[in-house]
Design a protein around this motif. Structure first.
Motif, PDB file in Angstrom:
ATOM      1  N   ILE A   1      32.551  -6.984 -23.966  1.00 37.91           N
ATOM      2  CA  ILE A   1      31.812  -5.852 -24.510  1.00 37.91           C
ATOM      3  C   ILE A   1      32.168  -4.615 -23.694  1.00 37.91           C
ATOM      4  O   ILE A   1      32.782  -4.716 -22.627  1.00 37.91           O
ATOM      5  CB  ILE A   1      30.286  -6.091 -24.502  1.00 37.91           C
ATOM      6  N   TYR A   2      31.753  -3.437 -24.190  1.00 39.79           N
ATOM      7  CA  TYR A   2      32.221  -2.186 -23.605  1.00 39.79           C
ATOM      8  C   TYR A   2      31.043  -1.224 -23.458  1.00 39.79           C
ATOM      9  O   TYR A   2      30.432  -0.823 -24.447  1.00 39.79           O
ATOM     10  CB  TYR A   2      33.314  -1.582 -24.494  1.00 39.79           C
TER      11      TYR A   2
ATOM     12  N   ILE B   1      30.790  -2.014 -28.622  1.00 40.03           N
ATOM     13  CA  ILE B   1      30.812  -0.806 -27.811  1.00 40.03           C
ATOM     14  C   ILE B   1      29.383  -0.283 -27.790  1.00 40.03           C
ATOM     15  O   ILE B   1      28.793  -0.032 -28.840  1.00 40.03           O
ATOM     16  CB  ILE B   1      31.773   0.244 -28.387  1.00 40.03           C
ATOM     17  N   ILE B   2      28.820  -0.148 -26.593  1.00 38.99           N
ATOM     18  CA  ILE B   2      27.396   0.147 -26.409  1.00 38.99           C
ATOM     19  C   ILE B   2      27.236   1.524 -25.782  1.00 38.99           C
ATOM     20  O   ILE B   2      27.965   1.886 -24.855  1.00 38.99           O
ATOM     21  CB  ILE B   2      26.740  -0.916 -25.506  1.00 38.99           C
ATOM     22  N   ILE B   3      26.262   2.290 -26.271  1.00 37.11           N
ATOM     23  CA  ILE B   3      25.998   3.619 -25.719  1.00 37.11           C
ATOM     24  C   ILE B   3      24.646   3.660 -25.008  1.00 37.11           C
ATOM     25  O   ILE B   3      23.615   3.290 -25.573  1.00 37.11           O
ATOM     26  CB  ILE B   3      25.966   4.707 -26.809  1.00 37.11           C
ATOM     27  N   PHE B   4      24.685   4.155 -23.763  1.00 37.15           N
ATOM     28  CA  PHE B   4      23.507   4.677 -23.070  1.00 37.15           C
ATOM     29  C   PHE B   4      23.786   6.157 -22.807  1.00 37.15           C
ATOM     30  O   PHE B   4      24.868   6.659 -23.121  1.00 37.15           O
ATOM     31  CB  PHE B   4      23.251   3.931 -21.762  1.00 37.15           C
ATOM     32  N   HIS B   5      22.814   6.863 -22.241  1.00 39.15           N
ATOM     33  CA  HIS B   5      22.967   8.302 -22.006  1.00 39.15           C
ATOM     34  C   HIS B   5      22.607   8.637 -20.557  1.00 39.15           C
ATOM     35  O   HIS B   5      21.493   8.322 -20.114  1.00 39.15           O
ATOM     36  CB  HIS B   5      22.069   9.106 -22.952  1.00 39.15           C
ATOM     37  N   ASP B   6      23.544   9.272 -19.846  1.00 42.66           N
ATOM     38  CA  ASP B   6      23.241   9.757 -18.494  1.00 42.66           C
ATOM     39  C   ASP B   6      22.773  11.204 -18.603  1.00 42.66           C
ATOM     40  O   ASP B   6      23.429  12.139 -18.167  1.00 42.66           O
ATOM     41  CB  ASP B   6      24.441   9.599 -17.559  1.00 42.66           C
ATOM     42  N   SER B   7      21.575  11.347 -19.160  1.00 41.91           N
ATOM     43  CA  SER B   7      21.016  12.674 -19.458  1.00 41.91           C
ATOM     44  C   SER B   7      19.574  12.751 -18.980  1.00 41.91           C
ATOM     45  O   SER B   7      18.919  11.738 -18.732  1.00 41.91           O
ATOM     46  CB  SER B   7      21.056  12.934 -20.969  1.00 41.91           C
TER      47      SER B   7
ATOM     48  N   PHE C   1      35.551   6.386 -43.911  1.00 40.35           N
ATOM     49  CA  PHE C   1      35.905   7.787 -43.752  1.00 40.35           C
ATOM     50  C   PHE C   1      36.652   8.060 -42.443  1.00 40.35           C
ATOM     51  O   PHE C   1      37.328   9.074 -42.309  1.00 40.35           O
ATOM     52  CB  PHE C   1      34.647   8.658 -43.801  1.00 40.35           C
ATOM     53  N   PHE C   2      36.511   7.128 -41.479  1.00 45.84           N
ATOM     54  CA  PHE C   2      37.141   7.311 -40.169  1.00 45.84           C
ATOM     55  C   PHE C   2      37.931   6.048 -39.810  1.00 45.84           C
ATOM     56  O   PHE C   2      37.608   5.344 -38.856  1.00 45.84           O
ATOM     57  CB  PHE C   2      36.082   7.595 -39.108  1.00 45.84           C
ATOM     58  N   PRO C   3      38.985   5.757 -40.564  1.00 47.66           N
ATOM     59  CA  PRO C   3      39.657   4.461 -40.441  1.00 47.66           C
ATOM     60  C   PRO C   3      40.363   4.227 -39.111  1.00 47.66           C
ATOM     61  O   PRO C   3      40.568   3.085 -38.716  1.00 47.66           O
ATOM     62  CB  PRO C   3      40.661   4.480 -41.594  1.00 47.66           C
ATOM     63  N   GLY C   4      40.738   5.297 -38.419  1.00 47.34           N
ATOM     64  CA  GLY C   4      41.434   5.113 -37.150  1.00 47.34           C
ATOM     65  C   GLY C   4      40.527   5.136 -35.939  1.00 47.34           C
ATOM     66  O   GLY C   4      40.997   4.997 -34.804  1.00 47.34           O
ATOM     67  N   ALA C   5      39.238   5.318 -36.161  1.00 49.82           N
ATOM     68  CA  ALA C   5      38.299   5.373 -35.044  1.00 49.82           C
ATOM     69  C   ALA C   5      38.077   3.977 -34.470  1.00 49.82           C
ATOM     70  O   ALA C   5      38.232   2.967 -35.153  1.00 49.82           O
ATOM     71  CB  ALA C   5      36.975   5.977 -35.498  1.00 49.82           C
ATOM     72  N   LEU C   6      37.694   3.953 -33.218  1.00 50.86           N
ATOM     73  CA  LEU C   6      37.389   2.699 -32.533  1.00 50.86           C
ATOM     74  C   LEU C   6      35.887   2.453 -32.622  1.00 50.86           C
ATOM     75  O   LEU C   6      35.096   3.221 -32.089  1.00 50.86           O
ATOM     76  CB  LEU C   6      37.836   2.791 -31.076  1.00 50.86           C
ATOM     77  N   TRP C   7      35.494   1.419 -33.329  1.00 55.29           N
ATOM     78  CA  TRP C   7      34.084   1.076 -33.516  1.00 55.29           C
ATOM     79  C   TRP C   7      33.679  -0.106 -32.642  1.00 55.29           C
ATOM     80  O   TRP C   7      32.555  -0.166 -32.153  1.00 55.29           O
ATOM     81  CB  TRP C   7      33.812   0.725 -34.977  1.00 55.29           C
ATOM     82  N   THR C   8      34.576  -1.055 -32.498  1.00 54.76           N
ATOM     83  CA  THR C   8      34.380  -2.219 -31.636  1.00 54.76           C
ATOM     84  C   THR C   8      35.696  -2.493 -30.929  1.00 54.76           C
ATOM     85  O   THR C   8      36.759  -2.016 -31.342  1.00 54.76           O
ATOM     86  CB  THR C   8      33.968  -3.471 -32.427  1.00 54.76           C
TER      87      THR C   8
ATOM     88  N   VAL D   1      39.525   8.691 -31.358  1.00 52.79           N
ATOM     89  CA  VAL D   1      38.102   8.887 -31.639  1.00 52.79           C
ATOM     90  C   VAL D   1      37.381   7.555 -31.423  1.00 52.79           C
ATOM     91  O   VAL D   1      37.792   6.520 -31.950  1.00 52.79           O
ATOM     92  CB  VAL D   1      37.884   9.395 -33.074  1.00 52.79           C
ATOM     93  N   VAL D   2      36.316   7.593 -30.657  1.00 56.03           N
ATOM     94  CA  VAL D   2      35.550   6.396 -30.308  1.00 56.03           C
ATOM     95  C   VAL D   2      34.142   6.527 -30.859  1.00 56.03           C
ATOM     96  O   VAL D   2      33.394   7.441 -30.490  1.00 56.03           O
ATOM     97  CB  VAL D   2      35.497   6.182 -28.782  1.00 56.03           C
ATOM     98  N   MET D   3      33.774   5.636 -31.740  1.00 55.01           N
ATOM     99  CA  MET D   3      32.406   5.567 -32.247  1.00 55.01           C
ATOM    100  C   MET D   3      31.652   4.512 -31.430  1.00 55.01           C
ATOM    101  O   MET D   3      31.772   4.481 -30.218  1.00 55.01           O
ATOM    102  CB  MET D   3      32.410   5.268 -33.743  1.00 55.01           C
ATOM    103  N   TRP D   4      30.894   3.639 -32.090  1.00 54.52           N
ATOM    104  CA  TRP D   4      30.157   2.629 -31.346  1.00 54.52           C
ATOM    105  C   TRP D   4      29.660   1.540 -32.282  1.00 54.52           C
ATOM    106  O   TRP D   4      29.628   1.683 -33.497  1.00 54.52           O
ATOM    107  CB  TRP D   4      28.980   3.240 -30.611  1.00 54.52           C
ATOM    108  N   ASP D   5      29.272   0.452 -31.685  1.00 54.74           N
ATOM    109  CA  ASP D   5      28.654  -0.651 -32.410  1.00 54.74           C
ATOM    110  C   ASP D   5      27.143  -0.650 -32.217  1.00 54.74           C
ATOM    111  O   ASP D   5      26.399  -0.970 -33.134  1.00 54.74           O
ATOM    112  CB  ASP D   5      29.241  -1.983 -31.931  1.00 54.74           C
ATOM    113  N   ILE D   6      26.683  -0.273 -31.008  1.00 42.64           N
ATOM    114  CA  ILE D   6      25.248  -0.245 -30.708  1.00 42.64           C
ATOM    115  C   ILE D   6      24.924   0.984 -29.882  1.00 42.64           C
ATOM    116  O   ILE D   6      25.605   1.279 -28.891  1.00 42.64           O
ATOM    117  CB  ILE D   6      24.814  -1.495 -29.898  1.00 42.64           C
TER     118      ILE D   6
END
Length: 218
Positions: A32-33, A172-178, A17-24, A140-145
């Protein structure tokens, strides 16, 4: 086959559904990112910046516009440290629960404070019509983890394992500065960085990821 919690890695079918998004990103040299969502906030973001500086890592911070408006000095510190930033809407809106026009207006309101061509949808959820419009202006940037550090029912040990047991070249890894993630973030992030470096991973930037995958001068 091992079952992977969809909170850690979004289901593969969503990519259709989001073919142009960056997943990795490119996986060469075990790259890694590392990315952060939901800041900036003064009690958390500067701590992350100090750690990244000491570890010689550059990252991308997907910022909530309202937080940038409230804490411009912290946002400027991110830029001064040489990190990238991205738009994460003004009020952390969930796309599936928001009308197209309101969602786009909210994103553009955030853009008044966040000068970036990167966009990440909160929760990774968008309507296709929203996505199609956003792609005209943003990568658009999604993520792998996602580490799930925000989940206060999890221990830091689980957060560490979420990343180190599922990472792969190109992740592509997500943490949260929250505020919500602070307890797990403080305990888990230094350990994750240390373990990933010991495994031979190198931390790249999203600019490198886009160039590597698309061959552009983004």
């Amino acid at each position: 086959m091992q079952f992977l919690d969809p909170r850690i890695r979004l289901p593969q079918f969503l990519k259709r559904f989001f073919p142009g998004a960056l997943w990795t990103g490119p996986a060469g040299e075990n790259q890694i990112y590392l990315t952060f969502d939901d800041g900036p906030v003064p009690e958390v973001t500067p701590w992350v910046l100090d750690l990244l500086r000491n570890e010689n890592i550059k990252s991308c911070f997907f910022c909530v516009g309202e937080n940038v408006m409230r804490f411009p000095d912290v946002y400027q510190q991110i830029l001064n440290e040489g990190h990238l930033t991205g738009n994460h809407t003004y009020n952390h809106l969930q796309g599936l629960k928001t009308g197209k026009e309101h969602y786009l207006e909210n994103t553009e309101k955030a853009a008044q404070f966040i000068d970036s061509r990167f966009f990440r949808p909160p929760h990774g959820l968008l309507k296709i019509s929203q996505y199609q419009e956003l792609c005209r202006k943003y990568q658009v940037v999604m993520w792998d983890i996602v580490s799930c550090d925000y989940n206060q029912s999890l221990t830091a040990k689980t957060v560490i394992r979420n990343v180190t047991k599922n990472v792969r070249p190109g992740s592509i890894i997500i943490f949260h500065d929250s505020y919500k993630a602070r307890r797990n973030l403080y305990a888990a992030l230094p350990v994750v960085i240390k373990e990933l470096k010991a495994l031979g991973y190198r931390f790249g930037t999203l600019t490198e990821a886009v160039k590597g995958l698309k061959g552009t001068s983004f």
